[in-house]
Design a protein around this motif. Structure first.
Motif, PDB file in Angstrom:
ATOM      1  N   LEU A  18      -2.435  10.060  15.729  1.00 23.88           N
ATOM      2  CA  LEU A  18      -2.194   8.645  15.985  1.00 23.88           C
ATOM      3  C   LEU A  18      -2.488   7.772  14.762  1.00 23.88           C
ATOM      4  O   LEU A  18      -1.712   6.884  14.421  1.00 23.88           O
ATOM      5  CB  LEU A  18      -3.040   8.184  17.173  1.00 23.88           C
ATOM      6  CG  LEU A  18      -2.745   8.886  18.496  1.00 23.88           C
ATOM      7  CD1 LEU A  18      -3.790   8.517  19.535  1.00 23.88           C
ATOM      8  CD2 LEU A  18      -1.349   8.549  18.977  1.00 23.88           C
ATOM      9  N   VAL A  19      -3.600   8.034  14.097  1.00 20.16           N
ATOM     10  CA  VAL A  19      -4.047   7.139  13.032  1.00 20.16           C
ATOM     11  C   VAL A  19      -3.277   7.336  11.724  1.00 20.16           C
ATOM     12  O   VAL A  19      -3.196   6.419  10.921  1.00 20.16           O
ATOM     13  CB  VAL A  19      -5.570   7.252  12.825  1.00 20.16           C
ATOM     14  CG1 VAL A  19      -5.942   8.492  12.030  1.00 20.16           C
ATOM     15  CG2 VAL A  19      -6.111   6.013  12.131  1.00 20.16           C
ATOM     16  N   VAL A  20      -2.697   8.509  11.515  1.00 19.72           N
ATOM     17  CA  VAL A  20      -1.974   8.714  10.249  1.00 19.72           C
ATOM     18  C   VAL A  20      -0.810   7.741  10.116  1.00 19.72           C
ATOM     19  O   VAL A  20      -0.478   7.330   9.003  1.00 19.72           O
ATOM     20  CB  VAL A  20      -1.456  10.164  10.066  1.00 19.72           C
ATOM     21  CG1 VAL A  20      -2.600  11.132   9.950  1.00 19.72           C
ATOM     22  CG2 VAL A  20      -0.499  10.565  11.148  1.00 19.72           C
ATOM     23  N   HIS A  21      -0.234   7.355  11.223  1.00 20.99           N
ATOM     24  CA  HIS A  21       0.878   6.409  11.146  1.00 20.99           C
ATOM     25  C   HIS A  21       0.409   5.056  10.617  1.00 20.99           C
ATOM     26  O   HIS A  21       1.106   4.424   9.823  1.00 20.99           O
ATOM     27  CB  HIS A  21       1.552   6.275  12.509  1.00 20.99           C
ATOM     28  CG  HIS A  21       2.227   7.537  12.931  1.00 20.99           C
ATOM     29  ND1 HIS A  21       1.572   8.509  13.650  1.00 20.99           N
ATOM     30  CD2 HIS A  21       3.475   8.006  12.690  1.00 20.99           C
ATOM     31  CE1 HIS A  21       2.405   9.513  13.854  1.00 20.99           C
ATOM     32  NE2 HIS A  21       3.557   9.244  13.278  1.00 20.99           N
ATOM     33  N   ALA A  22      -0.754   4.620  11.031  1.00 24.99           N
ATOM     34  CA  ALA A  22      -1.313   3.374  10.505  1.00 24.99           C
ATOM     35  C   ALA A  22      -1.591   3.496   9.010  1.00 24.99           C
ATOM     36  O   ALA A  22      -1.269   2.594   8.232  1.00 24.99           O
ATOM     37  CB  ALA A  22      -2.589   3.006  11.258  1.00 24.99           C
ATOM     38  N   ALA A  23      -2.163   4.622   8.597  1.00 23.75           N
ATOM     39  CA  ALA A  23      -2.473   4.817   7.182  1.00 23.75           C
ATOM     40  C   ALA A  23      -1.206   4.852   6.332  1.00 23.75           C
ATOM     41  O   ALA A  23      -1.144   4.247   5.263  1.00 23.75           O
ATOM     42  CB  ALA A  23      -3.287   6.096   6.989  1.00 23.75           C
ATOM     43  N   VAL A  24      -0.187   5.548   6.799  1.00 28.59           N
ATOM     44  CA  VAL A  24       1.046   5.707   6.031  1.00 28.59           C
ATOM     45  C   VAL A  24       1.803   4.384   5.923  1.00 28.59           C
ATOM     46  O   VAL A  24       2.468   4.132   4.919  1.00 28.59           O
ATOM     47  CB  VAL A  24       1.928   6.816   6.653  1.00 28.59           C
ATOM     48  CG1 VAL A  24       3.339   6.801   6.111  1.00 28.59           C
ATOM     49  CG2 VAL A  24       1.288   8.176   6.420  1.00 28.59           C
ATOM     50  N   VAL A  25       1.693   3.531   6.923  1.00 29.42           N
ATOM     51  CA  VAL A  25       2.393   2.242   6.882  1.00 29.42           C
ATOM     52  C   VAL A  25       1.551   1.163   6.200  1.00 29.42           C
ATOM     53  O   VAL A  25       2.036   0.450   5.308  1.00 29.42           O
ATOM     54  CB  VAL A  25       2.790   1.796   8.311  1.00 29.42           C
ATOM     55  CG1 VAL A  25       3.323   0.375   8.315  1.00 29.42           C
ATOM     56  CG2 VAL A  25       3.819   2.754   8.892  1.00 29.42           C
ATOM     57  N   LEU A  26       0.295   1.030   6.592  1.00 27.08           N
ATOM     58  CA  LEU A  26      -0.524  -0.081   6.114  1.00 27.08           C
ATOM     59  C   LEU A  26      -0.996   0.074   4.667  1.00 27.08           C
ATOM     60  O   LEU A  26      -1.132  -0.921   3.953  1.00 27.08           O
ATOM     61  CB  LEU A  26      -1.730  -0.280   7.035  1.00 27.08           C
ATOM     62  CG  LEU A  26      -1.404  -0.654   8.477  1.00 27.08           C
ATOM     63  CD1 LEU A  26      -2.676  -0.743   9.306  1.00 27.08           C
ATOM     64  CD2 LEU A  26      -0.615  -1.948   8.530  1.00 27.08           C
ATOM     65  N   THR A  27      -1.249   1.296   4.235  1.00 28.85           N
ATOM     66  CA  THR A  27      -1.781   1.494   2.888  1.00 28.85           C
ATOM     67  C   THR A  27      -0.793   1.070   1.807  1.00 28.85           C
ATOM     68  O   THR A  27      -1.165   0.317   0.901  1.00 28.85           O
ATOM     69  CB  THR A  27      -2.260   2.945   2.703  1.00 28.85           C
ATOM     70  OG1 THR A  27      -3.229   3.226   3.724  1.00 28.85           O
ATOM     71  CG2 THR A  27      -2.892   3.152   1.340  1.00 28.85           C
ATOM     72  N   PRO A  28       0.473   1.496   1.860  1.00 29.43           N
ATOM     73  CA  PRO A  28       1.413   1.001   0.842  1.00 29.43           C
ATOM     74  C   PRO A  28       1.637  -0.512   0.913  1.00 29.43           C
ATOM     75  O   PRO A  28       1.772  -1.167  -0.129  1.00 29.43           O
ATOM     76  CB  PRO A  28       2.709   1.756   1.149  1.00 29.43           C
ATOM     77  CG  PRO A  28       2.265   2.997   1.825  1.00 29.43           C
ATOM     78  CD  PRO A  28       1.067   2.582   2.647  1.00 29.43           C
ATOM     79  N   ILE A  29       1.636  -1.074   2.118  1.00 30.49           N
ATOM     80  CA  ILE A  29       1.794  -2.526   2.240  1.00 30.49           C
ATOM     81  C   ILE A  29       0.623  -3.238   1.576  1.00 30.49           C
ATOM     82  O   ILE A  29       0.805  -4.199   0.822  1.00 30.49           O
ATOM     83  CB  ILE A  29       1.936  -2.940   3.722  1.00 30.49           C
ATOM     84  CG1 ILE A  29       3.278  -2.467   4.276  1.00 30.49           C
ATOM     85  CG2 ILE A  29       1.790  -4.454   3.880  1.00 30.49           C
ATOM     86  CD1 ILE A  29       3.423  -2.631   5.775  1.00 30.49           C
ATOM     87  N   ALA A  30      -0.588  -2.777   1.841  1.00 33.39           N
ATOM     88  CA  ALA A  30      -1.777  -3.379   1.222  1.00 33.39           C
ATOM     89  C   ALA A  30      -1.733  -3.228  -0.292  1.00 33.39           C
ATOM     90  O   ALA A  30      -2.063  -4.162  -1.028  1.00 33.39           O
ATOM     91  CB  ALA A  30      -3.046  -2.737   1.783  1.00 33.39           C
ATOM     92  N   ALA A  31      -1.332  -2.057  -0.758  1.00 38.85           N
ATOM     93  CA  ALA A  31      -1.275  -1.812  -2.200  1.00 38.85           C
ATOM     94  C   ALA A  31      -0.229  -2.707  -2.864  1.00 38.85           C
ATOM     95  O   ALA A  31      -0.488  -3.286  -3.931  1.00 38.85           O
ATOM     96  CB  ALA A  31      -0.973  -0.346  -2.477  1.00 38.85           C
ATOM     97  N   LEU A  32       0.928  -2.839  -2.254  1.00 39.07           N
ATOM     98  CA  LEU A  32       1.970  -3.696  -2.837  1.00 39.07           C
ATOM     99  C   LEU A  32       1.548  -5.164  -2.836  1.00 39.07           C
ATOM    100  O   LEU A  32       1.811  -5.895  -3.799  1.00 39.07           O
ATOM    101  CB  LEU A  32       3.290  -3.496  -2.109  1.00 39.07           C
ATOM    102  CG  LEU A  32       3.918  -2.110  -2.281  1.00 39.07           C
ATOM    103  CD1 LEU A  32       5.143  -1.958  -1.381  1.00 39.07           C
ATOM    104  CD2 LEU A  32       4.271  -1.849  -3.735  1.00 39.07           C
ATOM    105  N   ALA A  33       0.872  -5.590  -1.774  1.00 39.69           N
ATOM    106  CA  ALA A  33       0.361  -6.970  -1.733  1.00 39.69           C
ATOM    107  C   ALA A  33      -0.689  -7.181  -2.822  1.00 39.69           C
ATOM    108  O   ALA A  33      -0.695  -8.217  -3.501  1.00 39.69           O
ATOM    109  CB  ALA A  33      -0.224  -7.274  -0.359  1.00 39.69           C
ATOM    110  N   ALA A  34      -1.563  -6.206  -3.011  1.00 35.14           N
ATOM    111  CA  ALA A  34      -2.593  -6.320  -4.047  1.00 35.14           C
ATOM    112  C   ALA A  34      -1.980  -6.313  -5.443  1.00 35.14           C
ATOM    113  O   ALA A  34      -2.439  -7.041  -6.334  1.00 35.14           O
ATOM    114  CB  ALA A  34      -3.608  -5.189  -3.909  1.00 35.14           C
ATOM    115  N   ILE A  35      -0.954  -5.508  -5.637  1.00 33.38           N
ATOM    116  CA  ILE A  35      -0.264  -5.507  -6.931  1.00 33.38           C
ATOM    117  C   ILE A  35       0.363  -6.872  -7.173  1.00 33.38           C
ATOM    118  O   ILE A  35       0.280  -7.413  -8.278  1.00 33.38           O
ATOM    119  CB  ILE A  35       0.781  -4.373  -6.997  1.00 33.38           C
ATOM    120  CG1 ILE A  35       0.076  -3.014  -7.038  1.00 33.38           C
ATOM    121  CG2 ILE A  35       1.698  -4.539  -8.212  1.00 33.38           C
ATOM    122  CD1 ILE A  35       0.994  -1.823  -6.828  1.00 33.38           C
ATOM    123  N   GLY A  36       0.979  -7.443  -6.151  1.00 34.80           N
ATOM    124  CA  GLY A  36       1.522  -8.802  -6.277  1.00 34.80           C
ATOM    125  C   GLY A  36       0.433  -9.802  -6.619  1.00 34.80           C
ATOM    126  O   GLY A  36       0.615 -10.665  -7.491  1.00 34.80           O
TER     127      GLY A  36
END
Length: 149
Positions: free
Chosen positions: A11-29
């Motif tokens: 269940l939780v891997v889906h959250a990690a796979v979706v939220l982690t790249p979004i957070a990283a891209l926002a932080a890069i921005g």
């Protein structure tokens, strides 16, 4: 650990796979576009804390899941794929943690300029990119273990 009969890891891997790249891209921005910093500061903090938390929960629940009796007889190519996924997950948790700490430091030092800002921005961008790549590689390795031929 299970929720309604499903292993927590599944269940939780889906959250990690979706939220982690979004957070990283926002932080890069946040790091590379100065005019976005004020607007992105607090959303980045929340996203990074949640994303790194989901990576750790995915890692710990995966470790628990791997110890389950259903994997006791895993062998051959399947076992190799599981090992690769597990190894990448172990690397990801530390890279994501470093990314999270550097990003939180960059936000805490939000008003700094000069060399400090440049170094923090480069570190956030580099670790953010590494986090995205490792998230994709780890997720793919897990999918290949479960769904690959």
């Amino acid at each position: 650990m299970e929720i309604n009969g499903l292993p927590l890891h599944v269940l939780v891997v889906h959250a990690a796979v979706v939220l982690t790249p979004i957070a990283a891209l926002a932080a890069i921005g946040y790091a590379v576009v100065p005019r976005w910093r004020d607007w992105l500061r607090w959303p980045v903090v929340v996203a990074v804390v949640v994303a790194v938390g989901t990576v750790w929960v995915a890692f710990l629940s995966g470790d628990d899941f791997r110890g389950d009796a259903r994997f006791a007889t895993a062998s051959g190519e399947f076992a190799d794929k599981l090992d690769k996924h597990e190894d990448l997950g172990g690397i990801l948790r530390w890279v994501a943690s470093g990314f999270g700490l550097v990003t939180l430091a960059a936000v805490a030092l939000h008003t700094r300029t000069g060399v400090t800002r440049i170094l923090l921005s480069v570190a956030v961008a580099a670790l953010g990119l590494a986090t995205v790549v490792l998230t994709i590689m780890t997720g793919d390795a897990g999918a290949q273990a479960v769904w690959g031929s």
